[in-house]
Design a protein around this motif. Structure first.
Motif, PDB file in Angstrom:
ATOM      1  N   THR A   1      67.772  64.969  18.447  1.00 15.76           N
ATOM      2  CA  THR A   1      67.085  64.947  17.171  1.00 15.76           C
ATOM      3  C   THR A   1      67.923  65.709  16.147  1.00 15.76           C
ATOM      4  O   THR A   1      68.909  66.368  16.490  1.00 15.76           O
ATOM      5  CB  THR A   1      65.691  65.593  17.265  1.00 15.76           C
ATOM      6  OG1 THR A   1      65.838  66.948  17.732  1.00 15.76           O
ATOM      7  CG2 THR A   1      64.800  64.836  18.229  1.00 15.76           C
ATOM      8  N   THR A   2      67.508  65.620  14.905  1.00 15.61           N
ATOM      9  CA  THR A   2      68.129  66.393  13.839  1.00 15.61           C
ATOM     10  C   THR A   2      67.073  67.309  13.245  1.00 15.61           C
ATOM     11  O   THR A   2      66.024  66.851  12.785  1.00 15.61           O
ATOM     12  CB  THR A   2      68.703  65.476  12.754  1.00 15.61           C
ATOM     13  OG1 THR A   2      69.700  64.628  13.336  1.00 15.61           O
ATOM     14  CG2 THR A   2      69.351  66.294  11.644  1.00 15.61           C
ATOM     15  N   ILE A   3      67.329  68.605  13.292  1.00 17.95           N
ATOM     16  CA  ILE A   3      66.412  69.602  12.747  1.00 17.95           C
ATOM     17  C   ILE A   3      67.156  70.385  11.669  1.00 17.95           C
ATOM     18  O   ILE A   3      68.236  70.928  11.926  1.00 17.95           O
ATOM     19  CB  ILE A   3      65.900  70.547  13.850  1.00 17.95           C
ATOM     20  CG1 ILE A   3      65.123  69.761  14.918  1.00 17.95           C
ATOM     21  CG2 ILE A   3      65.029  71.655  13.261  1.00 17.95           C
ATOM     22  CD1 ILE A   3      64.651  70.603  16.095  1.00 17.95           C
ATOM     23  N   ASP A   4      66.618  70.412  10.495  1.00 22.61           N
ATOM     24  CA  ASP A   4      67.285  71.057   9.351  1.00 22.61           C
ATOM     25  C   ASP A   4      68.713  70.541   9.184  1.00 22.61           C
ATOM     26  O   ASP A   4      69.633  71.288   8.827  1.00 22.61           O
ATOM     27  CB  ASP A   4      67.309  72.576   9.522  1.00 22.61           C
ATOM     28  CG  ASP A   4      65.929  73.207   9.375  1.00 22.61           C
ATOM     29  OD1 ASP A   4      64.970  72.472   9.083  1.00 22.61           O
ATOM     30  OD2 ASP A   4      65.822  74.431   9.558  1.00 22.61           O
ATOM     31  N   GLY A   5      68.900  69.258   9.488  1.00 25.90           N
ATOM     32  CA  GLY A   5      70.209  68.644   9.330  1.00 25.90           C
ATOM     33  C   GLY A   5      71.195  68.931  10.443  1.00 25.90           C
ATOM     34  O   GLY A   5      72.361  68.550  10.350  1.00 25.90           O
ATOM     35  N   VAL A   6      70.745  69.573  11.523  1.00 26.57           N
ATOM     36  CA  VAL A   6      71.634  69.996  12.610  1.00 26.57           C
ATOM     37  C   VAL A   6      71.251  69.262  13.898  1.00 26.57           C
ATOM     38  O   VAL A   6      70.067  69.187  14.260  1.00 26.57           O
ATOM     39  CB  VAL A   6      71.559  71.517  12.827  1.00 26.57           C
ATOM     40  CG1 VAL A   6      72.500  71.948  13.949  1.00 26.57           C
ATOM     41  CG2 VAL A   6      71.892  72.261  11.540  1.00 26.57           C
ATOM     42  N   ARG A   7      72.264  68.753  14.591  1.00 26.13           N
ATOM     43  CA  ARG A   7      72.045  68.066  15.867  1.00 26.13           C
ATOM     44  C   ARG A   7      71.439  69.018  16.879  1.00 26.13           C
ATOM     45  O   ARG A   7      71.918  70.141  17.083  1.00 26.13           O
ATOM     46  CB  ARG A   7      73.378  67.528  16.384  1.00 26.13           C
ATOM     47  CG  ARG A   7      73.294  66.752  17.693  1.00 26.13           C
ATOM     48  CD  ARG A   7      74.689  66.392  18.157  1.00 26.13           C
ATOM     49  NE  ARG A   7      74.689  65.721  19.452  1.00 26.13           N
ATOM     50  CZ  ARG A   7      75.701  65.743  20.303  1.00 26.13           C
ATOM     51  NH1 ARG A   7      76.814  66.405  19.998  1.00 26.13           N
ATOM     52  NH2 ARG A   7      75.627  65.103  21.465  1.00 26.13           N
ATOM     53  N   THR A   8      70.365  68.568  17.529  1.00 27.62           N
ATOM     54  CA  THR A   8      69.640  69.380  18.491  1.00 27.62           C
ATOM     55  C   THR A   8      69.332  68.514  19.711  1.00 27.62           C
ATOM     56  O   THR A   8      68.844  67.401  19.572  1.00 27.62           O
ATOM     57  CB  THR A   8      68.332  69.897  17.868  1.00 27.62           C
ATOM     58  OG1 THR A   8      68.616  70.516  16.609  1.00 27.62           O
ATOM     59  CG2 THR A   8      67.647  70.894  18.789  1.00 27.62           C
ATOM     60  N   ILE A   9      69.633  69.029  20.902  1.00 24.89           N
ATOM     61  CA  ILE A   9      69.513  68.252  22.127  1.00 24.89           C
ATOM     62  C   ILE A   9      68.456  68.878  23.032  1.00 24.89           C
ATOM     63  O   ILE A   9      68.434  70.095  23.222  1.00 24.89           O
ATOM     64  CB  ILE A   9      70.864  68.198  22.872  1.00 24.89           C
ATOM     65  CG1 ILE A   9      71.962  67.620  21.967  1.00 24.89           C
ATOM     66  CG2 ILE A   9      70.750  67.376  24.154  1.00 24.89           C
ATOM     67  CD1 ILE A   9      73.360  67.760  22.537  1.00 24.89           C
ATOM     68  N   THR A  10      67.587  68.038  23.592  1.00 28.25           N
ATOM     69  CA  THR A  10      66.633  68.497  24.611  1.00 28.25           C
ATOM     70  C   THR A  10      66.815  67.664  25.864  1.00 28.25           C
ATOM     71  O   THR A  10      66.825  66.433  25.800  1.00 28.25           O
ATOM     72  CB  THR A  10      65.184  68.389  24.119  1.00 28.25           C
ATOM     73  OG1 THR A  10      65.005  69.257  22.990  1.00 28.25           O
ATOM     74  CG2 THR A  10      64.207  68.801  25.215  1.00 28.25           C
ATOM     75  N   VAL A  11      66.998  68.344  26.989  1.00 32.71           N
ATOM     76  CA  VAL A  11      67.160  67.661  28.271  1.00 32.71           C
ATOM     77  C   VAL A  11      66.010  68.047  29.189  1.00 32.71           C
ATOM     78  O   VAL A  11      65.518  69.178  29.156  1.00 32.71           O
ATOM     79  CB  VAL A  11      68.516  68.011  28.928  1.00 32.71           C
ATOM     80  CG1 VAL A  11      69.674  67.599  28.028  1.00 32.71           C
ATOM     81  CG2 VAL A  11      68.615  69.492  29.244  1.00 32.71           C
ATOM     82  N   ARG A  12      65.585  67.091  30.002  1.00 31.63           N
ATOM     83  CA  ARG A  12      64.499  67.325  30.953  1.00 31.63           C
ATOM     84  C   ARG A  12      64.884  66.758  32.305  1.00 31.63           C
ATOM     85  O   ARG A  12      65.391  65.632  32.376  1.00 31.63           O
ATOM     86  CB  ARG A  12      63.201  66.673  30.464  1.00 31.63           C
ATOM     87  CG  ARG A  12      62.612  67.298  29.212  1.00 31.63           C
ATOM     88  CD  ARG A  12      61.362  66.571  28.767  1.00 31.63           C
ATOM     89  NE  ARG A  12      60.688  67.271  27.676  1.00 31.63           N
ATOM     90  CZ  ARG A  12      61.006  67.120  26.385  1.00 31.63           C
ATOM     91  NH1 ARG A  12      61.984  66.281  26.040  1.00 31.63           N
ATOM     92  NH2 ARG A  12      60.357  67.804  25.460  1.00 31.63           N
ATOM     93  N   PRO A  13      64.663  67.497  33.376  1.00 28.98           N
ATOM     94  CA  PRO A  13      64.969  66.955  34.703  1.00 28.98           C
ATOM     95  C   PRO A  13      64.055  65.776  35.026  1.00 28.98           C
ATOM     96  O   PRO A  13      62.857  65.817  34.736  1.00 28.98           O
ATOM     97  CB  PRO A  13      64.724  68.140  35.639  1.00 28.98           C
ATOM     98  CG  PRO A  13      63.790  69.036  34.899  1.00 28.98           C
ATOM     99  CD  PRO A  13      64.102  68.860  33.443  1.00 28.98           C
ATOM    100  N   VAL A  14      64.617  64.747  35.606  1.00 26.51           N
ATOM    101  CA  VAL A  14      63.828  63.568  35.971  1.00 26.51           C
ATOM    102  C   VAL A  14      62.837  63.913  37.074  1.00 26.51           C
ATOM    103  O   VAL A  14      61.692  63.442  37.075  1.00 26.51           O
ATOM    104  CB  VAL A  14      64.762  62.419  36.402  1.00 26.51           C
ATOM    105  CG1 VAL A  14      63.964  61.244  36.950  1.00 26.51           C
ATOM    106  CG2 VAL A  14      65.636  61.973  35.235  1.00 26.51           C
ATOM    107  N   LEU A  15      63.263  64.754  38.020  1.00 20.35           N
ATOM    108  CA  LEU A  15      62.407  65.145  39.143  1.00 20.35           C
ATOM    109  C   LEU A  15      62.137  66.645  39.095  1.00 20.35           C
ATOM    110  O   LEU A  15      63.003  67.429  38.712  1.00 20.35           O
ATOM    111  CB  LEU A  15      63.080  64.787  40.465  1.00 20.35           C
ATOM    112  CG  LEU A  15      63.405  63.304  40.693  1.00 20.35           C
ATOM    113  CD1 LEU A  15      64.180  63.127  41.988  1.00 20.35           C
ATOM    114  CD2 LEU A  15      62.124  62.464  40.711  1.00 20.35           C
TER     115      LEU A  15
END
Length: 321
Positions: A72-86
């Motif tokens: 996503t982009t928050i305040d114009g800055v690239r932001t990454i969220t990762v979640r384990p599948v299991l």
């Protein structure tokens, strides 16, 4: 490992301590040019002063096989969220990467994040905050407040852990003060790997750690800290948490610091721990003899395995092999 309540004056640097694997890794790191480069302020100014802005390390393809990834982009800055599948849990980590505020997230940071998700089942949000000298701490904390506000849309404050390494460890420790100013609730806990907690480099204990640190030197860090401060007092708490007054230190959430004795950041981490505890905060520092700067970036080291097992317990997750 030294007990978390040990006084700072009892923690001595040594190039001979640690596991055989730790000593070998330290030896290999000492062959890299990093320490010599960071000792040369002119080199730092030439290299970073007129550069093209760096890109963050790509997410490894093996990582993508075991995680869902949201950008996503928050305040114009690239932001990454990762979640384990299991094995996902309610825990949500906000991980701020190190790099003395002038280097982007690197491949070893993905190794740390992968081990954290494996051990804890947590979702991990990675804010790619803008770096110095192009940007400053003021913009970074405004952005990090926005990131935290977004995380709170789906996570309870008590389930959020702020984590980071080196400069990112300093950000993890300082963020709750910015959150409080913005009227947001405190996160549940903080974890910091080798946090950089005073950018002035004036602690008289630093030289003895510098003598055995295979990676870092003071001069380049001080220059990076001045860029990050952008004319403000570098002892400002959001820049140098070890310098914060007791009225702020007493508000620090439950915190665990993982620190090695072959690291110039050891000196100020001990000062911060001692001052925070004296102010009434619950801050524990696990000290690993012979550990170099951010050694948990190498998860297969025996000491690193112990660190991640401790973090899993800290976050309420049963230990894994």
């Amino acid at each position: 490992m030294t007990n978390g309540s040990a006084p700072s004056e009892s923690i001595e640097p040594s190039a001979q301590d640690g596991s055989r694997a730790m000593r070998l890794a330290s030896r290999l790191i000492s062959f890299l040019p990093t320490k010599k480069q960071l000792a040369d302020t002119d080199w730092v100014k030439r290299t970073y002063g007129g550069r093209s802005y760096p890109a963050a390390a790509a997410i490894p393809w093996t990582f993508k096989q075991k995680h869902t990834i949201q950008e996503t982009t928050i305040d114009g800055v690239r932001t990454i969220t990762v979640r384990p599948v299991l094995g996902a849990t309610r825990s949500h980590i906000i991980y701020t990467h190190g790099g003395i505020y002038i280097n982007e997230l690197g491949r070893p940071h993905w190794w740390i994040i992968a081990e954290l998700t494996r051990r804890t089942g947590a979702a991990v949000t990675v804010p790619l905050y803008r770096l110095a000298p192009e940007s400053t701490y003021r913009e970074a904390f405004g952005y990090l407040v926005s990131v935290y506000r977004e995380v709170l849309r789906t996570a309870a404050p008590g389930d959020v852990t702020l984590m980071g390494d080196s400069a990112g460890g300093g950000l993890a420790i300082a963020q709750p003060w910015a959150f409080r100013e913005a009227g947001l609730p405190a996160p549940g806990r903080i974890v910091a790997f080798s946090p950089w907690l005073d950018v002035t480099g004036t602690n008289p204990q630093i030289p003895k750690y510098d003598a055995v640190d295979p990676m870092l030197s003071v001069a380049g860090g001080v220059q990076a800290g001045l860029w990050w401060a952008a004319g403000d007092d570098p002892r400002t708490p959001l820049i140098s948490p070890a310098c914060a007054p007791a009225t702020l230190l007493e508000t620090v959430p439950t915190t665990r610091i993982y620190q090695g004795t072959r690291d110039i950041c050891m000196a100020d981490a001990a000062v911060f721990r001692d001052r925070a505890v004296a102010a009434g905060a619950n801050v524990t520092m696990r000290v690993y003899p012979g550990g170099f700067h951010v050694f948990p970036a190498f998860p297969r080291l025996p000491e690193s395995k112990e660190v991640y097992a401790d973090i899993a317990e800290f976050l309420g997750r049963p230990a894994l092999p």
